[in-house]
Design an enzyme around this catalytic site. Structure first.
Site, short mmCIF file in Angstrom:
data_model
loop_
_atom_site.label_atom_id
_atom_site.label_comp_id
_atom_site.label_asym_id
_atom_site.label_seq_id
_atom_site.Cartn_x
_atom_site.Cartn_y
_atom_site.Cartn_z
N ASN A 9 0.87 -1.17 0.00
CA ASN A 9 0.00 0.00 0.00
C ASN A 9 0.91 1.23 0.00
OD1 ASN A 9 -1.79 2.06 0.53
ND2 ASN A 9 -2.32 1.37 2.60
N LYS A 11 0.17 4.28 -0.34
CA LYS A 11 -0.46 5.49 0.23
C LYS A 11 -0.22 6.71 -0.67
CE LYS A 11 -0.14 3.29 4.70
NZ LYS A 11 -0.03 3.39 6.14
N HIS A 95 -9.49 1.39 4.97
CA HIS A 95 -8.20 1.54 5.66
C HIS A 95 -8.39 2.49 6.85
CE1 HIS A 95 -4.10 2.70 6.51
NE2 HIS A 95 -3.73 1.58 5.91
N GLU A 97 -6.70 4.86 7.89
CA GLU A 97 -6.49 6.29 7.57
C GLU A 97 -7.74 6.88 6.92
OE1 GLU A 97 -2.81 5.60 5.50
OE2 GLU A 97 -1.90 5.09 7.43
N GLU A 167 -5.48 -4.84 10.60
CA GLU A 167 -4.46 -3.81 10.78
C GLU A 167 -4.73 -3.04 12.07
OE1 GLU A 167 -2.46 -2.75 6.82
OE2 GLU A 167 -4.11 -1.37 7.13
N GLY A 173 2.46 2.28 10.79
CA GLY A 173 3.44 3.36 10.65
C GLY A 173 4.18 3.71 11.93
N SER A 213 3.32 -2.11 10.35
CA SER A 213 4.77 -2.18 10.58
C SER A 213 5.38 -3.53 10.20
CB SER A 213 5.11 -1.82 12.03
OG SER A 213 4.75 -0.46 12.28
P1 PGA Z 1 2.82 0.31 7.64
O1 PGA Z 1 1.37 0.53 7.00
O2 PGA Z 1 3.35 -0.98 7.09
O3 PGA Z 1 3.61 1.51 7.20
O4 PGA Z 1 2.65 0.24 9.12
C1 PGA Z 1 0.50 -0.54 6.80
C2 PGA Z 1 -0.80 -0.06 6.22
O5 PGA Z 1 -1.25 1.03 6.58
O6 PGA Z 1 -1.41 -0.75 5.39
#
Ligand code: PGA
Length: 255
Positions: A9, A11, A95, A97, A167, A173, A213
């Site tokens: 992803n 983003k 997601h 976010e 997630e 992140g 992560s």
């Molecule tokens: P990350 O993000 O691996 O940077 O923690 C995962 C995601 O948001 O799908």
């Protein structure tokens, strides 16, 4: 045996040029991978070019979002048909976010999932608790609400090909991943919930990715768990080397 699925992803990162550079490295290095689905989810602006670049390769295209209506006066939105038009096969829905920054609700997620089913796109439905919810022992309540409301009104047949991504918001992140045991516990809960709502067969076939992560350092222990069928990778998917390692480590015997 469920087929593994590793998705990147990206983003809101990567111009068209950056995206092409990254995906070219991936497609050369991953050309012999046959035992897993590998998906990249660039921003909307790079979907077309990346789709052209990976045509005929074993890398699949995914989008990061869509709108549920078919067409019309919805400034700034993108429909399922538009994603199909640029050869997307997957789309991330709900997601954290999107939920937290753009205030998407479970009901929005449900409409998006329904907009995708039957249109030749496979949804990657994201669920996950926040840190304060985990601390208050509400993880399973939150996951239950996310799953039941995202999948409300669907039939067992609609679940074919649908993917769930667990997630935990506190792991996204942050560099703090869920341990293999924490993730497995939630994945098993999701599979059980799907079995109760839709039957054993769709639950047994459901692919559940872990995200939050994921790195080359932690993928091996996560992927060994019986209910972890792949990863949704954010930060570590932006560099060819780390994403390649994650894919390769996911496919090692015993994983
Ligand atoms: P990350 O993000 O691996 O940077 O923690 C995962 C995601 O948001 O799908």
């Amino acid at each position: 045996m469920r087929r593994k699925i590793i998705a990147g992803n990206w983003k809101m990162n990567n111009t068209v040029t950056d995206s092409l550079e990254l995906v070219r490295k991936l497609s050369v290095e991953l050309k012999d991978v046959k035992d897993a689905d590998i998906v990249v989810c660039p921003p909307f602006t790079a979907l077309y070019s990346v789709g052209q670049e990976i045509e005929g390769s074993n890398i699949k295209l995914g989008a990061q979002n869509l709108f549920w209506e078919e067409k019309g006066a919805f400034t700034g939105e993108i429909s399922a048909a538009m994603l199909k038009d640029v050869h997307c096969e997957y789309v991330i829905i709900g997601h954290s976010e999107r939920r937290n920054i753009f205030k998407e609700t479970n009901s929005n997620v449900n409409k998006k999932v329904k907009a995708v089913i039957g249109r030749g796109l496979l949804p990657i439905v994201c669920v996950g608790e926040k840190e304060e919810e985990r601390k208050a022992n509400k993880t399973f309540d939150i996951i239950c609400a996310h799953i039941q409301r995202a999948l409300a009104g669907l039939s067992a047949d609609d679940l074919k090909g649908l993917i769930v991504a667990y997630e935990p918001v506190w792991a996204i992140g942050t560099g703090v991943n869920a341990t293999a045991q924490q993730a497995q516990e939630v994945h098993a809960f999701i599979r059980d919930l799907v079995a109760k709502n839709f039957g054993k067969e769709p639950a047994a076939g459901l692919r559940i990715q872990y995200g939050g992560s994921v790195t080359p350092q932690n993928i091996s222990s996560l992927i060994k768990e019986p209910d972890i069928d792949g990863a949704l990778v954010g930060g570590a998917s932006l560099k060819a080397d780390s994403f390649l390692q994650i894919v390769k480590l996911s496919l090692q015997p015993g994983s």
